[in-house]
Structure formats: C-alpha cells, structure tokens
Design an enzyme around this catalytic site. Structure first.
Site, mmCIF file in Angstrom:
data_model
loop_
_atom_site.group_PDB
_atom_site.id
_atom_site.type_symbol
_atom_site.label_atom_id
_atom_site.label_comp_id
_atom_site.label_asym_id
_atom_site.label_seq_id
_atom_site.Cartn_x
_atom_site.Cartn_y
_atom_site.Cartn_z
ATOM 1 N N ASP A 280 1.001 -1.542 -0.242
ATOM 2 C CA ASP A 280 0.108 -0.100 0.090
ATOM 3 C C ASP A 280 1.264 1.070 -0.176
ATOM 4 O O ASP A 280 1.170 2.242 1.276
ATOM 5 C CB ASP A 280 -1.001 0.110 1.104
ATOM 6 C CG ASP A 280 -2.606 1.117 1.131
ATOM 7 O OD1 ASP A 280 -2.566 1.161 0.092
ATOM 8 O OD2 ASP A 280 -2.496 0.769 2.050
ATOM 9 N N GLU B 239 -3.014 10.036 -0.466
ATOM 10 C CA GLU B 239 -4.557 9.484 -0.555
ATOM 11 C C GLU B 239 -4.224 9.626 0.945
ATOM 12 O O GLU B 239 -5.892 9.263 1.037
ATOM 13 C CB GLU B 239 -3.726 8.375 -1.637
ATOM 14 C CG GLU B 239 -5.380 7.277 -2.241
ATOM 15 C CD GLU B 239 -5.658 6.234 -0.726
ATOM 16 O OE1 GLU B 239 -6.398 6.638 -0.611
ATOM 17 O OE2 GLU B 239 -4.564 6.162 -0.126
ATOM 18 N N GLU B 240 -3.726 8.545 1.255
ATOM 19 C CA GLU B 240 -3.671 8.051 2.817
ATOM 20 C C GLU B 240 -4.317 9.121 3.669
ATOM 21 O O GLU B 240 -5.593 8.337 4.799
ATOM 22 C CB GLU B 240 -2.584 7.338 3.290
ATOM 23 C CG GLU B 240 -1.909 6.451 2.090
ATOM 24 C CD GLU B 240 -2.902 5.444 2.537
ATOM 25 O OE1 GLU B 240 -3.660 5.562 3.159
ATOM 26 O OE2 GLU B 240 -2.283 4.255 2.162
ATOM 27 N N ASP C 246 -4.832 -0.368 -5.915
ATOM 28 C CA ASP C 246 -3.906 0.555 -4.725
ATOM 29 C C ASP C 246 -4.900 -1.073 -3.708
ATOM 30 O O ASP C 246 -5.886 -0.467 -2.874
ATOM 31 C CB ASP C 246 -5.578 1.955 -4.604
ATOM 32 C CG ASP C 246 -4.972 2.038 -3.828
ATOM 33 O OD1 ASP C 246 -3.943 1.583 -2.842
ATOM 34 O OD2 ASP C 246 -5.688 3.036 -2.632
ATOM 35 N N HIS D 148 -1.601 -0.715 6.513
ATOM 36 C CA HIS D 148 -0.894 0.450 7.228
ATOM 37 C C HIS D 148 -0.545 -0.288 8.902
ATOM 38 O O HIS D 148 -0.574 0.188 9.888
ATOM 39 C CB HIS D 148 -2.635 0.311 7.574
ATOM 40 C CG HIS D 148 -2.916 1.486 6.675
ATOM 41 N ND1 HIS D 148 -4.464 1.847 6.596
ATOM 42 C CD2 HIS D 148 -2.894 1.552 5.314
ATOM 43 C CE1 HIS D 148 -5.037 2.804 5.489
ATOM 44 N NE2 HIS D 148 -3.715 2.110 4.741
HETATM 45 ZN ZN LIG Z 1 -3.601 2.422 -0.432
#
Ligand SMILES: [Zn+2]
Length: 465
Positions: free
Chosen positions: A295, A329-330, A357, A428
């Site tokens: 990610d 993006e996050e 993604d 994450h």
């Molecule tokens: Zn992502």
C-alpha cells in the site's frame, strides 16, 4: 524421449484435428472479435516482457528499501518523488514532470499505551492518522469495551471520563473501518476521553494497524489509536470478568502547517490522438510504518510498468498513456483532487482511468466500472489475459485517486484487485514490506495492466463512455 516426442506429436495432431473440425463443422461458431486481432501480437509481447525478468519487483524493492515509509509531508516521500522523476526519465518517458500539491503534515510523535491496573502490561499501539495527542504526561482513565456503536449508545451513561475500546470483529474492510474513521467522535459525544479501536484485519499478528480518522464538527477532539486484535480480546476478557482495567495513553500526535508535495507524471504521447488519455496510476505516499510496499508502492510500480513495457518494446499507441504517481492518498486524497482540478477541462478526453491500490497478492482480478458498451469491449479485451490465468474482467473499477477525475468526466474506471485477505492482514502495519510480495505476482499484475492499457489506448474505436 521417444515417448515424449510421440505424445507431443499426437497432441499436435489432435489440436489440428480440433481446429479443422471446428472450422468445417461449426462455421457459425463466433471466432475471436476481429478488432482485437490487430493487438494480439503486442499483447503477447507485453506479457512475455513483463515475465522476462524481475525488473518490476526489483524496482519496488529499490523504492521501499531506499525510502521506506513515505508519509505525506515527510522527507522520505520528497526524496522518493525525486527518484521517481529520474527513473521515469531513464525509462525514456515523454513529458516527465511533477505537479505541485499542498499536503497535510501529520506527525505521530512518541506514543505508548500501558495497562496500569491490574498489574502493569504494555500494549502495542499506533495512533490513528489525524488524531490529536494527549497532554505531555499522558492521560489515565478506566476502560470500557464495546462491540459496536449500538452497544456504545446503550451504555452511553457509562462512557463519561473513560477510554472507549471498540472491539469490533472484522467483517471486511469497508464495513469495519467506520470504527477507525469515526469512532473517536462517536465516543467523545458521550464524554469519552480517548478512543481505541481493534486493528482492522482478517487475522491478528499482534500488530497494530494505523489508518486515517476524522473528527466530526462540534464534538470534542479526543486522541484515537489502534491496538492489536489479541490485546483487544484480552482487555475484553478482563472486563468481562468484572475486573476494573485502567490505562495510561500517551500520544505526541499533532499537525504542522501544510507542506509542498507533488504528483509525478510521465507519459507515452499518443501517435494519432495524443489529446485522448488513458490515465493509470497508484499512490506514492504511505503510512509512516512499514515500507508502503503493498500500500501502495506496488500499485505505483505495476501501473508505471504499463508504459515502461510499451516503451521498451517500441510500442507507441494511438492515444496517450499517462502514468501518475499520486501524493497524499492516505490522509487527504489531495493528489487525486489536485489532478482533477488541473485537468478539469480535459476530463472528458480521459478514455479510461486505471488505479491499482489493493495490492497484487494472488489471485488477482480486474474490476471495471463503465457503461454497457464499455463493459462489452473490456470483456473482449479480457480474453487477451487468458495466458495469465485471469478470469473475466468483472465489476468493481474505481479508486480514491482516479475517482475525482472520473466523476468529472464520466470516465470509465478499471482497478487491479489483489487478494484482500493477505492485503488487509498487513495493511497499514509495520509488516507492509516487499518481502511478502512474490516477483511473479508483480509481473502478472504489470502484464495484465499493460495489455489493457495498451489495447484501450491503441484501439481504433474509443472506449464508450
Ligand atoms: Zn492505499
């Protein structure tokens, strides 16, 4: 040896026979759609080239080993962006440049969570992105554990002054992450002083998963963090036995002023209709733990590969292929919205928007969202992916970064979707590293995306919108 040769010969005969009988006995059977024939050879070359070596995996390893985690506003991200620009130039792309985007700069600071009663026990944790911090000495409070928002509301009278833990069983990312994104404000509404969420993933590896959260207008802003599944369960069992659990949470999280960042853009200009664009990309930023490999380093690499493979093979399609590595993006999606704002007038000239993604863990699939005519065309293109073992291109195109431009221009969307169980197990977390991704998975994703990108960019007829 003989046996092998003989068997091979027999098989060849059978194939010829089958082809012959098909031609002669079933002349009405539909053959492959003729418009695709012009693209078959290049599709095969792209697939072959993607598997010729481990270039894509090596590039992902270089990115994640060198720059590691790439949170918006960090020096790691800034340096990785410079590296990507240089690498796209080395690849021989056209029009390589950056596009400025102001991004939020959230800083985690130092943080810890301890149980102080019953006896001391340190709990692994990660503050959630966007959270405020605690006072410098931390905050001490009793724990209340709930299974969902309904239970929170039922026990609202017990929440005041406490730390709320949402021990919510994983029911898919989309369903469960609402506790991460909105749980703090829902708890604050009833007077909670902090909010903890059980990490969102299909299994626990005693690893906390961070991710973004936002505060509702008008509610007090309380610190929010994630703890591992195992610790959430342990705390739940303790309180279920009637034991009073007291926690001390310390978080140095805070925002600093917005900083400059960039989307990275590189193209293969189209040979006949360069104003029509196939947009393809992923997000280059990541959370500040792990190395942002799945990610979304790998999403950037495999979408970038579409143009690199074409360039390497000397393929210049009719339309422009534009690779974009989106920033932020996050925790903001400001890269995706900045792209839309910049290209708003050209939104309708985007023929297809492609995003990766969701990792590339096998088995991968392609999802598409578009009008009926486009679905039919994509299904035909999907037949070219048979050598990769892909099933038909199904539903489910889209992505956070391509969403804004797609909405503005009614642009059909395609997404690469890796296996979600493996993806969300490390999502994450500090465990999102390149080691978990097999070179074959990267090559396959790159090959599939390259074929679709190339055919849509090169087809005589524009993909219907
Ligand atoms: Zn992502």
């Amino acid at each position: 040896m003989f046996r092998f040769v003989f068997t091979g010969f027999a098989v060849l005969c059978l194939i010829s026979l089958a082809a012959f009988s098909r031609d002669t006995q079933h002349p009405s059977l539909p053959g492959p759609p003729s418009w695709l024939d012009a693209h078959r050879v290049n599709a095969e070359r792209l697939i072959k080239e993607a598997h010729a070596d481990q270039f894509a995996w090596n590039r992902l390893a270089e990115l994640t080993d060198t720059y590691g985690a790439r949170l918006s506003g960090s020096e790691n991200l800034a340096r990785a962006i410079d590296w990507a620009v240089d690498a796209m130039k080395t690849d021989g792309f056209d029009n390589v440049h950056t596009e400025r985007v102001m991004v939020p700069r959230w800083v985690r600071g130092s943080e810890s969570l301890e149980m102080t009663h019953p006896p001391h026990h340190s709990i692994p944790m990660l503050g959630l992105g966007g959270s405020v911090g605690t006072p410098p000495d931390g905050l001490d409070a009793d724990l209340i554990v709930v299974k969902n928002f309904d239970e929170l509301n039922q026990r609202a009278a017990d929440v005041k002054g406490k730390i709320v833990l949402y021990n919510v069983a994983y029911a898919g990312y989309g369903q469960t992450n609402v506790y991460r994104t909105t749980g703090a404000s829902r708890a604050a509404q009833h007077g909670a002083v902090a909010s903890l969420v059980r990490s969102i993933g299909p299994i626990g590896l005693r690893t906390p998963h961070t991710g973004n959260m936002t505060y509702a207008e008008g509610e007090p802003r309380i610190p929010a963090a994630a703890i591992p599944v195992e610790d959430a369960e342990r705390l739940q069992r303790l309180v279920a036995r009637g034991i009073r659990v007291r926690l001390r949470l310390r978080m140095g999280a805070h925002f600093e002023p917005d900083v400059e960042s960039f989307n990275v853009v590189g193209e293969i200009r189209g040979s006949e209709v360069p104003d029509e664009v196939v947009l393809v990309g992923g997000h280059f930023d990541s959370w500040d733990v792990g190395a942002g490999a799945s990610d979304d380093g790998v999403g950037c690499i495999v979408t970038w590969e579409t143009a690199r493979l074409m360039k390497k093979l000397g393929i210049r399609p009719r339309r422009t292929v534009r690779v974009v590595l989106f920033t932020n993006e996050e925790n903001g999606t400001r890269g995706g919205t900045a792209y839309r704002d910049r290209y708003l007038k050209e939104a309708e000239r985007h023929v297809l928007a492609i995003e990766s993604d969701s990792g590339v863990f096998a088995p991968g699939r392609l999802g598409f969202t578009g009008p009926e005519g486009a679905v039919a065309m994509m299904r035909e293109i999907g037949t070219l992916l048979a050598p990769l073992g892909f099933s038909e291109i199904g539903a489910g195109g889209g992505g956070a970064d391509i969403g804004p431009i797609a909405a503005a221009g009614k642009v059909p969307m395609l997404a690469y979707q890796g296996d979600s169980n493996r993806y969300f197990t490390i999502h994450h977390t500090p465990a999102d590293t390149v080691d978990r991704i097999a070179p074959e998975e990267v090559s396959k994703a790159a090959a599939a995306l390259a074929v679709v990108t190339y055919v849509v960019a090169d087809a005589r007829e524009r993909l219907p919108r």
